[in-house]
Structures are given as structure tokens and as C-alpha cells.
Design a protein around this motif. Structure first.
Motif, PDB file in Angstrom:
ATOM      1  N   LEU B 126       0.850  -1.187   0.060  1.00 45.11           N
ATOM      2  CA  LEU B 126       0.120   0.027  -0.057  1.00 45.11           C
ATOM      3  C   LEU B 126       0.839   1.307   0.111  1.00 45.11           C
ATOM      4  O   LEU B 126       0.525   2.041  -0.942  1.00 45.11           O
ATOM      5  CB  LEU B 126      -0.952   0.044   1.312  1.00 45.11           C
ATOM      6  N   PRO B 127       1.591   1.560   0.976  1.00 43.85           N
ATOM      7  CA  PRO B 127       2.605   2.604   0.898  1.00 43.85           C
ATOM      8  C   PRO B 127       3.254   3.023  -0.454  1.00 43.85           C
ATOM      9  O   PRO B 127       3.125   4.334  -1.015  1.00 43.85           O
ATOM     10  CB  PRO B 127       3.515   2.394   1.975  1.00 43.85           C
ATOM     11  N   TYR B 128       3.839   2.009  -1.219  1.00 44.95           N
ATOM     12  CA  TYR B 128       4.467   2.246  -2.192  1.00 44.95           C
ATOM     13  C   TYR B 128       3.327   2.757  -3.458  1.00 44.95           C
ATOM     14  O   TYR B 128       3.777   3.734  -4.049  1.00 44.95           O
ATOM     15  CB  TYR B 128       4.884   0.971  -2.894  1.00 44.95           C
ATOM     16  N   LYS B 231      -2.823   7.684   7.079  1.00 41.70           N
ATOM     17  CA  LYS B 231      -1.536   7.996   7.488  1.00 41.70           C
ATOM     18  C   LYS B 231      -0.381   8.304   6.055  1.00 41.70           C
ATOM     19  O   LYS B 231       0.163   9.226   5.988  1.00 41.70           O
ATOM     20  CB  LYS B 231      -0.988   6.705   8.206  1.00 41.70           C
ATOM     21  N   TRP B 232      -0.856   7.333   5.236  1.00 43.50           N
ATOM     22  CA  TRP B 232       0.056   7.543   4.092  1.00 43.50           C
ATOM     23  C   TRP B 232      -0.301   8.628   3.048  1.00 43.50           C
ATOM     24  O   TRP B 232       0.635   9.290   2.596  1.00 43.50           O
ATOM     25  CB  TRP B 232      -0.087   5.953   3.341  1.00 43.50           C
ATOM     26  N   ILE B 233      -1.633   8.831   3.171  1.00 50.34           N
ATOM     27  CA  ILE B 233      -2.139   9.845   2.405  1.00 50.34           C
ATOM     28  C   ILE B 233      -1.492  11.401   2.938  1.00 50.34           C
ATOM     29  O   ILE B 233      -0.838  12.086   2.135  1.00 50.34           O
ATOM     30  CB  ILE B 233      -3.575  10.136   2.335  1.00 50.34           C
ATOM     31  N   SER B 234      -1.494  11.410   4.348  1.00 44.30           N
ATOM     32  CA  SER B 234      -0.888  12.577   4.907  1.00 44.30           C
ATOM     33  C   SER B 234       0.531  12.582   4.796  1.00 44.30           C
ATOM     34  O   SER B 234       1.258  13.605   4.527  1.00 44.30           O
ATOM     35  CB  SER B 234      -1.155  12.408   6.261  1.00 44.30           C
ATOM     36  N   GLU B 235       1.278  11.436   4.569  1.00 46.72           N
ATOM     37  CA  GLU B 235       2.709  11.365   4.290  1.00 46.72           C
ATOM     38  C   GLU B 235       3.171  11.874   3.034  1.00 46.72           C
ATOM     39  O   GLU B 235       4.171  12.575   2.733  1.00 46.72           O
ATOM     40  CB  GLU B 235       3.190  10.105   4.737  1.00 46.72           C
ATOM     41  N   PHE B 236       2.230  11.377   1.960  1.00 47.17           N
ATOM     42  CA  PHE B 236       2.761  11.448   0.504  1.00 47.17           C
ATOM     43  C   PHE B 236       2.047  12.675  -0.188  1.00 47.17           C
ATOM     44  O   PHE B 236       2.392  13.203  -1.342  1.00 47.17           O
ATOM     45  CB  PHE B 236       2.744  10.305  -0.304  1.00 47.17           C
TER      46      PHE B 236
END
Lengths: 127, 456
Positions: B126-128, B231-236
Motif C-alpha cells: 500500500l505505501p508504495y 497515514k500514508w495520504i498525509s505523508e505523501f
């Protein structure tokens, strides 16, 4: 086809740059192509796939100007003449317009080669 | 391990992450188990996630940027072809190879209202893929040579494919007749559009800067936990533009109707459309449109039998003719279309019978038929919503346009509450309005709308 060059190394060292700059200027003034109104990138041999592709990627204006400069230079060469001095290519106009594109294409090709020759090993987590 | 020269930082990170999973779950472990989407907001980006169990997850960026909202013809299509091309960090080839290595499928497509860029992948990655979507949205380089060397040839192929498909042409034409601009804009380019005028790197980049802005898109994930996605949306996605450069707007759809006939040597199609229902998240939602479409039907759900539907029974004399009734649903309007594809003479004979059938529905029908149609309509709607692909598009569109996700349970309830009277009224209104009739093919044989008993 981009040719190997020492220029990046020299430009990194200011003392060497100061020393080489006059020699370089002297060389380019005497190379003669500027007297025919050409630019250094006009002299890159066209007979390779990479350069052909790079030429297709030029903007229409740049492409037109390139052909104009070349036809003018051929004409001058045939009639054994030089341009009047005020029409010579000035050093500040003699910018690379084609070689960056060629380098980009070569980088694409070498990346493709790298990816083709990659060795893949299965990761341990997703089994 | 993968060799350093061959694979980039992102892939290495993804591989490392896969080796040390944060909260990895086996296939048999219980998921949150709900088929309803959990929605949320991460740094101004709306998202919806549902944690369905399974090894494969998918994530998609759904933008309000289909052909309805494009500022020049073909831009949606060109932008969807431009997805996953060179970015500031990675080349087209590297994106393809990395996603191949992780075992995934990238996809980008557009519909009349929505523009979707997404991927299907193994759950752990997912993060990728969120990072990849962020890169496509924020860092894509729109280069003239890519447009000339890749996008325009692909558009030309798509044009050829479109121009050989009479049914697609007829569908586009009937949408055009029904809605003129906006929803009526053709889904694919046809040959008569000056590509070089509308499709350039600059116009695509400008359109992209409106599409990939926080208010214009939402992110939908299947098989991912809501908190993790957040979390990942906020990061990327912190660099995404907060406002689009130009608002993507379209006037409220208005139904017009009419008739268009296009000569074509290949095959024959006829599409008859009536005004229909908007999406459940939209304002003009009429659940009876789905039941009406199911009563008419045309395609049997069981083998070797025409089934119960009226149109299929009317078309029994022409077994090689493709007849289907579809309820096209958009955010603020819809169309119920009956499409015919096959031999011109079959279409001519069957179309009149089908129109008579529609008229008979307005008069009345047996309650057994109504029950069957209601069940089928409910099944079809739930199937679409449950299927990851279409469900994601509907959900994302609902989020962007109305702030509501598409929830299956509500749709089922709405269809349950439809009465026979509502369907009759719907059919009557459909016949009172002007129909949108598009015929493509052998015009010597294909009927005019008046000949088959329709008002246009």
C-alpha cells in the motif's frame, strides 16, 4: 551521440577554469564555424538513431533556425565566403540546444539497459 | 536483494517495508468485515477505505474530471494516457518495471464524469502505491515529445477503434442528443477533431493542475485500513495544490432529446434513450429507473432462455441481434438506453416491437414480472457496488461531488421501496418526453424514430 568531455571537471575547479577559459575562447573563435553563423551543436553528426530522435524532439522554432543556419553555412561554403563580421555567431548565442536532449535520450537508453540486465531475487516477506 | 543500480529508492523501500510488515494480517484472520466504506479527510483530501479481507488490495484516485468537465475535447482521455509517464523522480519505464516487480496492475481510465488513476497490488505494498499516486498527481513532467511520440499515436489508435465500433458511436451520439454539452460530450475522440489544436503538453499540464488539486479528487482504497490509508495520504500528499488552477465545472444537465443518423459501412446499431435517474448520491435519484430497465432488460441472466424480460421476448425472432437496456447513471441526471446491434433488417423489425413493449409497460404489467425485475435490479446494483472496480469509481465520485460515499445498503433499500405505480409513471414520462434516437450504419434500412413510433 554525446562526446566525452573534460569540461564538467574543469568547471568544478575555479583556478583551472580561470586558466583554461582564455584557451577555450581562443580555440572556439578560431574553429571557424562561428564565422559561418553556426553553433557548436550544429556540428554534432546526425547519423545515429539517438540524434535523429533528438532532432525530432526540437521545438519547431529551434528546428527551423537550425535548418536556416545550415543552409546559410552551405551557401557560404559553396561561394567561398564568410559572413560579415557583425553576423558571426556570438559566444553568448552559442548555447547547447541539442546536446541536453541527446543526453536525456542516452540516459533513457542506459536505464533501459540497466533494467534489462537486472538480476531479480524473490523477496522473503510475501510468500 | 535487488541490485542497487537496477532498482530505485522507492522500490527498495517498498521491499524493505514488505520484509518488516507493520501490521500484517494473514488471509484467514478476521477483517473489520464491513462492506461499507469508512470515509475520512486527510489534509484536505477526502478518502474512503474498506478493509475487505484478501491478499489483493487496490487504491484509486478518482477525480471529477471526465469528459463532462474537460476544458477541451480529448483532454480527459489524453490525461488518462499520460498517467504513470515520466515524473520528476522516475521515468515511465522505471515506474512500469517497479510495479511489475511488486506484482501489480496499473490502470488509468476516464468515464463521462470521472477520471480514475489507480492500481491493484498485494496488500503489503500500500505505501508504495500511495506514493506512486502522489507522484503521478504532483510530479508528472508534461513533455511535448511524450505527447508527440506516445499520447497522440495512442489517441489516433483509440479513434480508429472507436470509429469501427458503431454501438459506441450510437451511444455517444444519443448522449450528445440528450444532453448536448457536458454529459453529452463524446467519451472518445472521433476523427474530426484537430488534435494538434487541443492536445499539447501545455493544455494537458493545465488540465492536470486543475484535476490533481485537493478539492477535485478523492482517494478510494479496497483492502486497506482507514487509519493506515490516512497515514500514508498525509505523508505523501502534502504538496498537492489546495486549489485547482481553473475550476472544473459543468452546467446542470438538461435533457433535450432528438434524432441523429450516421452512415457507416461496418455494422449497424441503434440506441434509443429516455431520461433516467441520477446516482444515489445525486439529487434526481429515481430508483424506479433501475427497475424499469430490468423489466425491459434484453440480456438474459440464465442460459438457453430469453428470460423474463420484455425486450428479450420481443426480440426472439432475431436471435443474432444484441439488445440490451441499460440505466446510465450520472451525478445529476441519467439515461435509460435500449441498444440494438446487429443486422440492419433485424434492428428495423425489432425496434418497433420494442417501442410497443415500452408503451405497454406504461399501461401496466403483471406483478410477478415486477417482482422479478425488482429482484434483478437489486442484484445488479449490489453486484456493481460490491465489485471493487466500479464500486471504487462510484464511491470516489460520490465523495468528490456530494461528500457522501456510495453505500450499498441504502441502494438496496431504495430499490425495495419502488412500487408498480412509480414504474408506470416513469414509463409514461419517458414516452411523453422526446426520446434520443441515434442510428449508425446502413441508413437505407435503419428506421427513423417516427417509423418505430417514438416522438423526437
Amino acid at each position: 551521440m554525446s562526446t566525452p568531455s573534460l569540461a564538467p571537471q574543469i568547471m568544478k575547479r575555479p583556478w583551472l577554469m580561470r586558466w583554461m577559459k582564455p584557451i577555450s575562447n581562443w580555440y572556439f573563435e578560431n574553429a571557424g564555424y562561428r564565422k559561418l553563423g553556426l553553433r557548436a551543436d550544429d556540428l554534432i553528426p546526425e547519423e545515429s538513431d539517438q540524434v535523429q530522435l533528438a532532432l525530432r524532439r526540437l521545438s519547431p522554432k529551434e528546428s527551423y533556425d537550425r535548418v536556416y543556419r545550415m543552409r546559410r553555412a552551405f551557401q557560404l561554403s559553396l561561394s567561398h565566403q564568410l559572413l560579415p563580421k557583425e553576423e558571426w555567431t556570438k559566444a553568448e548565442d552559442d548555447t547547447p540546444y541539442l546536446s541536453p536532449i541527446i543526453k536525456e535520450i542516452e540516459a533513457e537508453l542506459s536505464e533501459r539497459e540497466d533494467l534489462e540486465s537486472m538480476i531479480i531475487s524473490k523477496r522473503k516477506a510475501n510468500n | 536483494m535487488l541490485s542497487r543500480s537496477a532498482i530505485g529508492r522507492q522500490a527498495q523501500r517498498a521491499v524493505l517495508r514488505a520484509q518488516q510488515p507493520v501490521n500484517r494480517r494473514g488471509l484467514a484472520a478476521p477483517a473489520s468485515g464491513s462492506f461499507a466504506y469508512e470515509t475520512g479527510d486527510a489534509q484536505g483530501i477526502k478518502y474512503a477505505a474498506r478493509d475487505i479481507p484478501g491478499a489483493v488490495a487496490s487504491v484509486a484516485l478518482v477525480a471529477k474530471a471526465g469528459t463532462r468537465y474537460q476544458s477541451a475535447p480529448g483532454l480527459s482521455q489524453a490525461l488518462s494516457l499520460y498517467a504513470f509517464k515520466n515524473t520528476e523522480r522516475r521515468s515511465t519505464l522505471r515506474i512500469q518495471r517497479e510495479s511489475e516487480l511488486l506484482g501489480s496492475a496499473l490502470q488509468a481510465y476516464h468515464s463521462r464524469e470521472n477520471f480514475v488513476v489507480g492500481a491493484k497490488f498485494l496488500r503489503d505494498d500500500l505505501p508504495y502505491f500511495v506514493e506512486l499516486l502522489a507522484e503521478v498527481a504532483n510530479l508528472t513532467k508534461f513533455q511535448p515529445h511524450v505527447v508527440h511520440e506516445e499520447i497522440i499515436p495512442l489517441l489516433q489508435f483509440a479513434e480508429k477503434k472507436y470509429l469501427s465500433n458503431t454501438l459506441a458511436m450510437a451511444n455517444n451520439s444519443s448522449h450528445g442528443l440528450a444532453f448536448h454539452r457536458g454529459l453529452g460530450a463524446p467519451l472518445e475522440l472521433s476523427g474530426a477533431i484537430p488534435l494538434s489544436k487541443y492536445i499539447t503538453a501545455d493544455t494537458i499540464a493545465e488540465f492536470a493542475s486543475s484535476v490533481y488539486a485537493k478539492p477535485s479528487f478523492s482517494i478510494v482504497a479496497n483492502g486497506a485500513q482507514s487509519a493506515e490509508l490516512n497515514k500514508w495520504i498525509s505523508e505523501f500528499f502534502p504538496d498537492t495544490a489546495a486549489q485547482p488552477t481553473a475550476q472544473l465545472t459543468s452546467e446542470k444537465s438538461k435533457y433535450h432529446g432528438g434524432e441523429e443518423r450516421i452512415a457507416h459501412g461496418g455494422s449497424n446499431s441503434l440506441v434509443i434513450s429516455f431520461p433516467g435517474s441520477s446516482a444515489p448520491t445525486g439529487s434526481a435519484y429515481k430508483p424506479e429507473a433501475a427497475v424499469f430497465a430490468a423489466i425491459l432488460g434484453g440480456q438474459s441472466t440464465i442460459k438457453w432462455s430469453p428470460g423474463f424480460s420484455l425486450v428479450a421476448n420481443a426480440a426472439q425472432d432475431a436471435p443474432n441481434l444484441h439488445v440490451a437496456t441499460k440505466s446510465h447513471i450520472y451525478s445529476d441526471a441519467g439515461l435509460v438506453s435500449i441498444e440494438f446491434h446487429g443486422a440492419a433488417s433485424d434492428i428495423r423489425n425489432t425496434a418497433a416491437k420494442v417501442v410497443d413493449t415500452v408503451k405497454s409497460v406504461a399501461q401496466g404489467f403483471s406483478s410477478e414480472l415486477f417482482q422479478k425485475a425488482k429482484a434483478l435490479a437489486k442484484f445488479q446494483q449490489l453486484e456493481v457496488g460490491q465489485e471493487a472496480q466500479a464500486g471504487m469509481e462510484l464511491t470516489g465520485a460520490g465523495l468528490v461531488q456530494g461528500g457522501k460515499a456510495f453505500q450499498i445498503d441504502e441502494v438496496a433499500k431504495a430499490i425495495d421501496s419502488v412500487t408498480e405505480e412509480q414504474v408506470k409513471t416513469f414509463a409514461k414520462e419517458a414516452l411523453e418526453n422526446k426520446a434520443s434516437v441515434a442510428a449508425v450504419g446502413d441508413l437505407f434500412v435503419l428506421p427513423y424514430a417516427e417509423e418505430i413510433g417514438l416522438r423526437v
